[in-house]
Design a protein around this motif. Sequence first.
Motif, mmCIF file in Angstrom:
data_model
loop_
_atom_site.group_PDB
_atom_site.id
_atom_site.type_symbol
_atom_site.label_atom_id
_atom_site.label_comp_id
_atom_site.label_asym_id
_atom_site.label_seq_id
_atom_site.Cartn_x
_atom_site.Cartn_y
_atom_site.Cartn_z
ATOM 1 N N SER A 1 0.761 -1.138 0.017
ATOM 2 C CA SER A 1 0.077 0.075 0.018
ATOM 3 C C SER A 1 0.854 1.269 -0.015
ATOM 4 C CB SER A 1 -0.970 -0.071 1.050
ATOM 5 O OG SER A 1 -0.077 -0.146 2.370
ATOM 6 N N GLY A 2 0.362 2.209 -0.353
ATOM 7 C CA GLY A 2 1.086 3.765 -0.337
ATOM 8 C C GLY A 2 0.156 4.776 0.048
ATOM 9 N N LEU A 3 0.592 5.804 0.781
ATOM 10 C CA LEU A 3 -0.150 6.912 1.285
ATOM 11 C C LEU A 3 0.172 8.197 0.407
ATOM 12 C CD1 LEU A 3 -1.716 7.918 3.614
ATOM 13 C CD2 LEU A 3 0.259 8.669 4.801
ATOM 14 N N CYS A 4 -0.878 8.481 -0.481
ATOM 15 C CA CYS A 4 -0.511 9.464 -1.384
ATOM 16 C C CYS A 4 -1.061 10.914 -0.722
ATOM 17 C CB CYS A 4 -1.257 9.168 -2.662
ATOM 18 S SG CYS A 4 -1.339 10.424 -3.983
ATOM 19 N N ILE A 5 0.011 11.749 -0.956
ATOM 20 C CA ILE A 5 -0.530 13.025 -0.139
ATOM 21 C C ILE A 5 -0.138 14.029 -1.069
ATOM 22 C CG2 ILE A 5 0.026 14.911 1.373
ATOM 23 C CD1 ILE A 5 1.434 12.551 3.237
ATOM 24 N N ILE A 6 -1.290 14.888 -1.762
ATOM 25 C CA ILE A 6 -1.150 15.957 -2.810
ATOM 26 C C ILE A 6 -1.851 16.821 -2.297
ATOM 27 C CG2 ILE A 6 -1.072 14.064 -4.678
ATOM 28 C CD1 ILE A 6 -3.783 14.997 -5.393
ATOM 29 N N LYS A 7 -1.236 18.142 -2.697
ATOM 30 C CA LYS A 7 -1.575 19.449 -2.335
ATOM 31 C C LYS A 7 -1.900 20.415 -3.908
ATOM 32 C CE LYS A 7 -0.953 23.837 -0.035
ATOM 33 N NZ LYS A 7 0.128 24.679 0.602
ATOM 34 N N SER A 8 -3.072 21.027 -4.040
ATOM 35 C CA SER A 8 -3.205 21.888 -5.160
ATOM 36 C C SER A 8 -3.252 23.140 -4.747
ATOM 37 C CB SER A 8 -4.470 21.334 -5.878
ATOM 38 O OG SER A 8 -4.845 22.015 -7.056
ATOM 39 N N GLU A 9 -2.768 24.060 -5.133
ATOM 40 C CA GLU A 9 -2.627 25.279 -4.501
ATOM 41 C C GLU A 9 -3.490 26.517 -5.760
ATOM 42 O OE1 GLU A 9 1.436 26.133 -4.274
ATOM 43 O OE2 GLU A 9 1.661 25.204 -2.270
ATOM 44 N N SER A 10 -3.715 25.928 -6.857
ATOM 45 C CA SER A 10 -4.502 26.642 -7.871
ATOM 46 C C SER A 10 -5.709 25.906 -8.383
ATOM 47 C CB SER A 10 -3.824 27.077 -9.091
ATOM 48 O OG SER A 10 -3.042 25.957 -9.655
ATOM 49 N N LYS A 11 -6.717 26.554 -8.432
ATOM 50 C CA LYS A 11 -8.076 26.300 -9.114
ATOM 51 C C LYS A 11 -8.265 26.714 -10.699
ATOM 52 C CE LYS A 11 -10.215 25.469 -4.820
ATOM 53 N NZ LYS A 11 -11.092 24.705 -4.520
ATOM 54 N N VAL A 12 -8.646 25.796 -11.353
ATOM 55 C CA VAL A 12 -9.041 26.167 -12.741
ATOM 56 C C VAL A 12 -10.390 26.389 -12.976
ATOM 57 C CG1 VAL A 12 -6.875 25.354 -13.524
ATOM 58 C CG2 VAL A 12 -8.673 23.965 -13.578
ATOM 59 N N PRO A 13 -10.803 27.282 -13.968
ATOM 60 C CA PRO A 13 -12.297 27.399 -14.234
ATOM 61 C C PRO A 13 -12.525 26.548 -15.185
ATOM 62 C CG PRO A 13 -11.052 29.057 -15.196
ATOM 63 C CD PRO A 13 -10.163 28.634 -14.474
ATOM 64 N N PHE A 14 -13.850 25.791 -15.138
ATOM 65 C CA PHE A 14 -14.352 25.046 -16.223
ATOM 66 C C PHE A 14 -15.895 25.284 -16.353
ATOM 67 C CE2 PHE A 14 -14.854 22.499 -12.195
ATOM 68 C CZ PHE A 14 -16.189 21.854 -12.294
#
Length: 189
Positions: free
Chosen positions: A127-140
């Motif tokens: 198993s793995g622990l995935c940690i992600i961070k998104s600092e920007s949002k994009v319009p859709f």
Amino acid sequence: MIPVSFDEAGLSTLALARIGNPLRGEALLTAKNLCHFADEEADLLTSCFLRSFKALELHRLGGDRGAESNPLFEYASAVFESPDELLAAATEIAKHLYAKSHHPNIKSGDLCVSLIEGIIVGGDAVSGLCIIKSESKVPFLQISAEGDDLTLTTQEGIAPDKIDKGCLIVNHQREEGFAVYLFDRSGST
């Protein structure tokens, strides 16, 4: 180099947080419940989250005083020993990151902490622990049918190929320090 394959990997659960910058008076918000997904959604999220970790350099999660002295090592260990600890560990990870966000250049963002099963390392499924961070949002744009007409609405969200930072802790060779893959689109990998 240890051969790693994500071909059989699958996201099982996900915890969310929004990490602000305390210097700007931004709050820390953590989810009260884990997110669960239908198979198709889980497959899409797995692909999106793991895409950035392919062909990266392997690191080891440890510290100068040993692996156990690193809080992230402890949180990952808790989740690997008991997957039911994911929400509590994700909350502690978010608090840890928030406490370290005392620099004006650190951007607020959305944090996703997920448990990924079925990562193949040297022929073994781990198993793995995935940690992600998104600092920007994009319009859709969202086009939807209402009755016999169409409407257009705009929303903002995370673009899977625009995730800013990530850490994948793989439950392999714990005694040497877990295998770790890192990326940072705003700086070095």
